[in-house]
Design a protein around this motif. Sequence first.
Motif, PDB file in Angstrom:
ATOM      1  N   THR A  57      87.324  68.757  59.000  1.00 50.27           N
ATOM      2  CA  THR A  57      86.928  68.090  60.238  1.00 50.27           C
ATOM      3  C   THR A  57      86.689  66.615  59.948  1.00 50.27           C
ATOM      4  N   PRO A  58      87.767  65.840  59.798  1.00 52.46           N
ATOM      5  CA  PRO A  58      87.610  64.439  59.404  1.00 52.46           C
ATOM      6  C   PRO A  58      86.855  63.582  60.421  1.00 52.46           C
ATOM      7  N   THR A  59      86.767  64.041  61.648  1.00 48.84           N
ATOM      8  CA  THR A  59      86.067  63.258  62.671  1.00 48.84           C
ATOM      9  C   THR A  59      84.647  63.762  62.912  1.00 48.84           C
ATOM     10  N   ALA A  60      84.100  64.514  61.957  1.00 49.95           N
ATOM     11  CA  ALA A  60      82.756  65.059  62.124  1.00 49.95           C
ATOM     12  C   ALA A  60      81.734  63.929  62.190  1.00 49.95           C
ATOM     13  N   ASP A  61      81.000  63.883  63.296  1.00 52.29           N
ATOM     14  CA  ASP A  61      79.951  62.873  63.457  1.00 52.29           C
ATOM     15  C   ASP A  61      78.608  63.494  63.069  1.00 52.29           C
ATOM     16  N   PRO A  62      77.543  62.699  63.021  1.00 53.67           N
ATOM     17  CA  PRO A  62      76.237  63.240  62.620  1.00 53.67           C
ATOM     18  C   PRO A  62      75.758  64.410  63.484  1.00 53.67           C
ATOM     19  N   ALA A  63      76.014  64.385  64.781  1.00 53.99           N
ATOM     20  CA  ALA A  63      75.592  65.490  65.650  1.00 53.99           C
ATOM     21  C   ALA A  63      76.346  66.769  65.289  1.00 53.99           C
ATOM     22  N   TRP A  64      77.658  66.650  65.024  1.00 50.04           N
ATOM     23  CA  TRP A  64      78.451  67.816  64.636  1.00 50.04           C
ATOM     24  C   TRP A  64      77.939  68.368  63.308  1.00 50.04           C
ATOM     25  N   LEU A  65      77.704  67.491  62.345  1.00 49.34           N
ATOM     26  CA  LEU A  65      77.213  67.932  61.037  1.00 49.34           C
ATOM     27  C   LEU A  65      75.862  68.628  61.146  1.00 49.34           C
ATOM     28  N   SER A  66      75.006  68.134  62.018  1.00 50.25           N
ATOM     29  CA  SER A  66      73.702  68.755  62.237  1.00 50.25           C
ATOM     30  C   SER A  66      73.870  70.166  62.814  1.00 50.25           C
ATOM     31  N   SER A  67      74.764  70.318  63.774  1.00 54.70           N
ATOM     32  CA  SER A  67      75.027  71.641  64.352  1.00 54.70           C
ATOM     33  C   SER A  67      75.620  72.585  63.309  1.00 54.70           C
ATOM     34  N   TYR A  68      76.502  72.064  62.474  1.00 59.20           N
ATOM     35  CA  TYR A  68      77.095  72.869  61.407  1.00 59.20           C
ATOM     36  C   TYR A  68      76.012  73.352  60.437  1.00 59.20           C
ATOM     37  N   GLU A  69      75.136  72.458  60.026  1.00 58.54           N
ATOM     38  CA  GLU A  69      74.065  72.835  59.102  1.00 58.54           C
ATOM     39  C   GLU A  69      73.125  73.859  59.739  1.00 58.54           C
ATOM     40  N   ALA A  70      72.874  73.735  61.033  1.00 62.29           N
ATOM     41  CA  ALA A  70      72.039  74.720  61.731  1.00 62.29           C
ATOM     42  C   ALA A  70      72.721  76.090  61.719  1.00 62.29           C
ATOM     43  N   MET A  71      74.051  76.103  61.902  1.00 64.41           N
ATOM     44  CA  MET A  71      74.800  77.351  61.851  1.00 64.41           C
ATOM     45  C   MET A  71      74.672  77.990  60.466  1.00 64.41           C
ATOM     46  N   ILE A  72      74.783  77.175  59.425  1.00 65.05           N
ATOM     47  CA  ILE A  72      74.679  77.688  58.057  1.00 65.05           C
ATOM     48  C   ILE A  72      73.268  78.189  57.775  1.00 65.05           C
ATOM     49  N   ASP A  73      72.267  77.492  58.286  1.00 61.09           N
ATOM     50  CA  ASP A  73      70.881  77.953  58.115  1.00 61.09           C
ATOM     51  C   ASP A  73      70.688  79.328  58.739  1.00 61.09           C
ATOM     52  N   THR A  74      71.253  79.532  59.927  1.00 60.92           N
ATOM     53  CA  THR A  74      71.169  80.836  60.591  1.00 60.92           C
ATOM     54  C   THR A  74      71.899  81.888  59.767  1.00 60.92           C
ATOM     55  N   ALA A  75      73.098  81.559  59.293  1.00 61.31           N
ATOM     56  CA  ALA A  75      73.860  82.501  58.466  1.00 61.31           C
ATOM     57  C   ALA A  75      73.089  82.867  57.206  1.00 61.31           C
ATOM     58  N   THR A  76      72.387  81.913  56.643  1.00 63.55           N
ATOM     59  CA  THR A  76      71.583  82.155  55.440  1.00 63.55           C
ATOM     60  C   THR A  76      70.498  83.187  55.738  1.00 63.55           C
ATOM     61  N   ARG A  77      69.811  83.035  56.868  1.00 64.43           N
ATOM     62  CA  ARG A  77      68.743  83.973  57.242  1.00 64.43           C
ATOM     63  C   ARG A  77      69.272  85.393  57.416  1.00 64.43           C
ATOM     64  N   TYR A  78      70.534  85.536  57.814  1.00 66.61           N
ATOM     65  CA  TYR A  78      71.121  86.856  58.022  1.00 66.61           C
ATOM     66  C   TYR A  78      71.889  87.373  56.804  1.00 66.61           C
ATOM     67  N   GLY A  79      71.783  86.680  55.682  1.00 66.88           N
ATOM     68  CA  GLY A  79      72.392  87.165  54.453  1.00 66.88           C
ATOM     69  C   GLY A  79      73.868  86.859  54.283  1.00 66.88           C
ATOM     70  N   TRP A  80      74.405  85.911  55.053  1.00 65.04           N
ATOM     71  CA  TRP A  80      75.826  85.576  54.971  1.00 65.04           C
ATOM     72  C   TRP A  80      76.105  84.430  53.996  1.00 65.04           C
ATOM     73  N   VAL A  81      75.078  83.941  53.310  1.00 63.66           N
ATOM     74  CA  VAL A  81      75.267  82.876  52.318  1.00 63.66           C
ATOM     75  C   VAL A  81      74.767  83.389  50.972  1.00 63.66           C
ATOM     76  N   ASP A  82      75.624  83.335  49.972  1.00 66.13           N
ATOM     77  CA  ASP A  82      75.262  83.771  48.631  1.00 66.13           C
ATOM     78  C   ASP A  82      74.173  82.854  48.078  1.00 66.13           C
ATOM     79  N   LYS A  83      73.061  83.433  47.668  1.00 63.05           N
ATOM     80  CA  LYS A  83      71.919  82.627  47.222  1.00 63.05           C
ATOM     81  C   LYS A  83      72.200  81.872  45.926  1.00 63.05           C
ATOM     82  N   THR A  84      73.067  82.421  45.094  1.00 57.23           N
ATOM     83  CA  THR A  84      73.369  81.776  43.815  1.00 57.23           C
ATOM     84  C   THR A  84      74.391  80.649  43.967  1.00 57.23           C
ATOM     85  N   THR A  85      75.503  80.942  44.616  1.00 56.43           N
ATOM     86  CA  THR A  85      76.599  79.965  44.704  1.00 56.43           C
ATOM     87  C   THR A  85      76.552  79.101  45.958  1.00 56.43           C
ATOM     88  N   GLN A  86      75.737  79.521  46.946  1.00 58.14           N
ATOM     89  CA  GLN A  86      75.666  78.843  48.247  1.00 58.14           C
ATOM     90  C   GLN A  86      76.982  78.916  49.013  1.00 58.14           C
TER      91      GLN A  86
END
Length: 96
Positions: A57-86
């Motif tokens: 996503t070469p045109t990712a702006d700060p708002a998009w990146l913030s939404s993406y990080e929020a999505m990853i935070d949610t995925a982390t809470r539900y066990g969809w992110v490997d704790k060791t490798t991220q």
Amino acid sequence: MILTVTSDGAIALLERDDFRRLKFALPPGARVPAHEDIAILDADHILISRELIPNLTPTADPAWLSSYEAMIDTATRYGWVDKTTQRIKVHIEREP
């Protein structure tokens, strides 16, 4: 968001503003391509680096990146992110 493989074997990102779902859509006859940011976990899942989607996503702006990080935070809470490798666990959906 939908990750997919193009006809020339490249990885593409579709629906980049859909922060509520993430899948890897595999076209008929295609394979998960060899890529430094992708590891095959099993027949139904891959692990992707956190950087893969923003790099597609070469045109990712700060708002998009913030939404993406929020999505990853949610995925982390539900066990969809490997704790060791991220790396993020993504379901493979094979297209008919």
